[in-house]
Design a protein around this motif. Structure first.
Motif, PDB file in Angstrom:
ATOM      1  N   SER A  88     -25.366  60.352  22.600  1.00  0.00           N
ATOM      2  CA  SER A  88     -26.257  61.017  21.636  1.00  0.00           C
ATOM      3  C   SER A  88     -25.511  61.822  20.588  1.00  0.00           C
ATOM      4  N   ALA A  89     -24.189  61.827  20.642  1.00  0.00           N
ATOM      5  CA  ALA A  89     -23.417  62.660  19.719  1.00  0.00           C
ATOM      6  C   ALA A  89     -23.484  62.103  18.298  1.00  0.00           C
ATOM      7  N   THR A  90     -23.576  63.009  17.325  1.00  0.00           N
ATOM      8  CA  THR A  90     -23.511  62.608  15.928  1.00  0.00           C
ATOM      9  C   THR A  90     -22.080  62.211  15.591  1.00  0.00           C
ATOM     10  N   PRO A  91     -21.867  61.060  14.978  1.00  0.00           N
ATOM     11  CA  PRO A  91     -20.502  60.632  14.682  1.00  0.00           C
ATOM     12  C   PRO A  91     -19.819  61.576  13.707  1.00  0.00           C
ATOM     13  N   ARG A  92     -18.480  61.682  13.834  1.00  0.00           N
ATOM     14  CA  ARG A  92     -17.714  62.478  12.896  1.00  0.00           C
ATOM     15  C   ARG A  92     -17.446  61.667  11.638  1.00  0.00           C
ATOM     16  N   GLY A  93     -17.040  62.380  10.577  1.00  0.00           N
ATOM     17  CA  GLY A  93     -16.694  61.691   9.343  1.00  0.00           C
ATOM     18  C   GLY A  93     -17.928  61.205   8.613  1.00  0.00           C
ATOM     19  N   PRO A  94     -17.740  60.313   7.635  1.00  0.00           N
ATOM     20  CA  PRO A  94     -18.875  59.816   6.850  1.00  0.00           C
ATOM     21  C   PRO A  94     -19.922  59.162   7.751  1.00  0.00           C
ATOM     22  N   ASN A  95     -21.153  59.598   7.609  1.00  0.00           N
ATOM     23  CA  ASN A  95     -22.252  59.056   8.405  1.00  0.00           C
ATOM     24  C   ASN A  95     -23.551  59.402   7.699  1.00  0.00           C
ATOM     25  N   PRO A  96     -24.694  58.865   8.126  1.00  0.00           N
ATOM     26  CA  PRO A  96     -25.938  59.106   7.390  1.00  0.00           C
ATOM     27  C   PRO A  96     -26.324  60.571   7.252  1.00  0.00           C
ATOM     28  N   PHE A  97     -25.739  61.448   8.078  1.00  0.00           N
ATOM     29  CA  PHE A  97     -26.160  62.856   8.108  1.00  0.00           C
ATOM     30  C   PHE A  97     -25.083  63.798   7.585  1.00  0.00           C
ATOM     31  N   SER A  98     -24.112  63.275   6.861  1.00  0.00           N
ATOM     32  CA  SER A  98     -22.982  64.090   6.421  1.00  0.00           C
ATOM     33  C   SER A  98     -23.352  65.110   5.353  1.00  0.00           C
ATOM     34  N   LEU A  99     -24.501  64.929   4.682  1.00  0.00           N
ATOM     35  CA  LEU A  99     -24.951  65.885   3.661  1.00  0.00           C
ATOM     36  C   LEU A  99     -26.209  66.625   4.119  1.00  0.00           C
ATOM     37  N   ALA A 100     -26.425  66.693   5.427  1.00  0.00           N
ATOM     38  CA  ALA A 100     -27.656  67.279   5.959  1.00  0.00           C
ATOM     39  C   ALA A 100     -27.692  68.801   5.838  1.00  0.00           C
ATOM     40  N   ASP A 101     -26.539  69.440   5.910  1.00  0.00           N
ATOM     41  CA  ASP A 101     -26.459  70.901   5.895  1.00  0.00           C
ATOM     42  C   ASP A 101     -26.433  71.384   4.448  1.00  0.00           C
ATOM     43  N   PRO A 102     -27.460  72.106   3.994  1.00  0.00           N
ATOM     44  CA  PRO A 102     -27.486  72.545   2.593  1.00  0.00           C
ATOM     45  C   PRO A 102     -26.264  73.362   2.188  1.00  0.00           C
ATOM     46  N   ALA A 103     -25.775  74.212   3.071  1.00  0.00           N
ATOM     47  CA  ALA A 103     -24.610  75.027   2.726  1.00  0.00           C
ATOM     48  C   ALA A 103     -23.381  74.147   2.482  1.00  0.00           C
ATOM     49  N   VAL A 104     -23.187  73.144   3.334  1.00  0.00           N
ATOM     50  CA  VAL A 104     -22.054  72.229   3.167  1.00  0.00           C
ATOM     51  C   VAL A 104     -22.195  71.435   1.880  1.00  0.00           C
ATOM     52  N   THR A 105     -23.383  70.900   1.645  1.00  0.00           N
ATOM     53  CA  THR A 105     -23.607  70.078   0.456  1.00  0.00           C
ATOM     54  C   THR A 105     -23.467  70.896  -0.815  1.00  0.00           C
ATOM     55  N   GLU A 106     -24.005  72.106  -0.821  1.00  0.00           N
ATOM     56  CA  GLU A 106     -23.857  72.958  -2.005  1.00  0.00           C
ATOM     57  C   GLU A 106     -22.387  73.267  -2.257  1.00  0.00           C
ATOM     58  N   GLY A 107     -21.626  73.500  -1.206  1.00  0.00           N
ATOM     59  CA  GLY A 107     -20.199  73.752  -1.368  1.00  0.00           C
ATOM     60  C   GLY A 107     -19.459  72.563  -1.949  1.00  0.00           C
ATOM     61  N   ILE A 108     -19.805  71.362  -1.476  1.00  0.00           N
ATOM     62  CA  ILE A 108     -19.195  70.135  -2.006  1.00  0.00           C
ATOM     63  C   ILE A 108     -19.500  69.998  -3.496  1.00  0.00           C
ATOM     64  N   LEU A 109     -20.758  70.168  -3.867  1.00  0.00           N
ATOM     65  CA  LEU A 109     -21.150  69.978  -5.263  1.00  0.00           C
ATOM     66  C   LEU A 109     -20.550  71.055  -6.159  1.00  0.00           C
ATOM     67  N   ALA A 110     -20.499  72.295  -5.680  1.00  0.00           N
ATOM     68  CA  ALA A 110     -19.889  73.364  -6.466  1.00  0.00           C
ATOM     69  C   ALA A 110     -18.409  73.075  -6.708  1.00  0.00           C
ATOM     70  N   ALA A 111     -17.713  72.623  -5.669  1.00  0.00           N
ATOM     71  CA  ALA A 111     -16.294  72.295  -5.812  1.00  0.00           C
ATOM     72  C   ALA A 111     -16.070  71.127  -6.757  1.00  0.00           C
ATOM     73  N   ALA A 112     -17.085  70.266  -6.886  1.00  0.00           N
ATOM     74  CA  ALA A 112     -16.982  69.082  -7.744  1.00  0.00           C
ATOM     75  C   ALA A 112     -17.446  69.350  -9.172  1.00  0.00           C
ATOM     76  N   GLY A 113     -17.852  70.595  -9.472  1.00  0.00           N
ATOM     77  CA  GLY A 113     -18.202  70.921 -10.845  1.00  0.00           C
ATOM     78  C   GLY A 113     -19.683  70.937 -11.158  1.00  0.00           C
ATOM     79  N   PHE A 114     -20.528  71.071 -10.113  1.00  0.00           N
ATOM     80  CA  PHE A 114     -21.979  71.117 -10.324  1.00  0.00           C
ATOM     81  C   PHE A 114     -22.501  72.520 -10.050  1.00  0.00           C
ATOM     82  N   ALA A 115     -23.602  72.859 -10.719  1.00  0.00           N
ATOM     83  CA  ALA A 115     -24.231  74.171 -10.568  1.00  0.00           C
ATOM     84  C   ALA A 115     -25.732  73.981 -10.379  1.00  0.00           C
TER      85      ALA A 115
END
Length: 256
Positions: free
Chosen positions: A152-179
């Motif tokens: 039942s473990a969620t796979p590590r690395g790229p997977n369908p749920f890799s952008l599920a956490d808003p804090a993680v996703t916002e950090g990725i987009l901010a680092a990539a030049g998005f606001a």
């Protein structure tokens, strides 16, 4: 019967929400990341009557179907290209809007990928993504996986749920030049077919579940197939086989 999974049927209700969120304008030049067979790209092209839409994906068979459907529908302002959005040399500052319907969760280096995509966008251009929330909020993933394996473990690395956490996703987009990153909850079921037999065939076209079954020996695989049919039977309604799901509409703008 085609070997391609019908994502357009699965995501029909999600797509209505996504199309409304994208708000494609008549003059927009739109980039669609992970376009698959191109439904979202073609819809963008129809809305961008004086603009254009480019869909990119890694799957040649899906793009072949996308091009055929675009030709059949007489869309002169839509094109499709086989490309890895993480590294592809897009024309700089070409697009007014980047969209992606569940096509951005599998980048090996998401910051590099969104940085590369950002270079293709004009200053203040919009980004509109549809991504899955956590696995445990998506019955289609948990219930089907349980029927096929005890793991039942969620796979590590790229997977369908890799952008599920808003804090993680916002950090990725901010680092990539998005606001101006925002998240809107999408609570719609996914559809797998008119009956459990159709749904069974559909589910086993999904790579994640196909691989789980392939890892089992003969007897265990047969038991898993039986459990899967039972699970699908339990989700059969008058309108077809549905599973609950939760997703995010993620919006942002490229910084000036």
């Amino acid at each position: 019967m085609s070997d391609l999974f019908d994502y357009d049927a699965e995501l029909r209700l999600h797509n209505e929400v996504f199309r409304a969120a994208a708000r494609v304008g008549p003059h927009d030049h739109v980039l669609d990341i992970g376009c698959g067979t191109g439904q979202s790209t073609r819809e963008a092209a129809r809305a961008a009557v004086d603009g254009s839409a480019l869909g990119v994906d890694l799957s040649a068979p899906m793009l072949e179907r996308a091009r055929r459907l675009g030709d059949d529908q007489g869309l002169a302002n839509v094109t499709f290209q086989e490309a890895d959005a993480q590294v592809h040399p897009f024309p700089p500052e070409r697009f007014d809007l980047c969209i992606s319907r569940f096509g951005t969760m599998f980048f090996a280096d998401p910051v590099a990928a969104f940085t590369n995509i950002g270079r293709a966008l004009r200053p203040a251009a919009r980004l509109v993504l549809l991504v899955w929330q956590e696995r445990d909020r998506n019955e289609w993933a948990t219930a089907i996986r349980r029927s096929l394996t005890a793991a039942s473990a969620t796979p590590r690395g790229p997977n369908p749920f890799s952008l599920a956490d808003p804090a993680v996703t916002e950090g990725i987009l901010a680092a990539a030049g998005f606001a101006d990153v925002g998240f809107t909850d999408v609570h719609q079921p996914v559809y797998y077919g008119a009956d459990s037999a159709t749904a069974f065939d559909a589910v086993l076209r999904l790579w994640e579940f196909k691989d789980l079954l392939a890892d089992l020996d003969g007897a265990a695989a047969q038991q898993a197939r039986t459990r899967l049919r039972t699970t699908l039977d339990a989700h059969h309604t008058d309108g077809g086989v549905y599973f609950d799901s939760r997703a995010w509409i993620v919006t942002a703008r490229r910084r000036h």
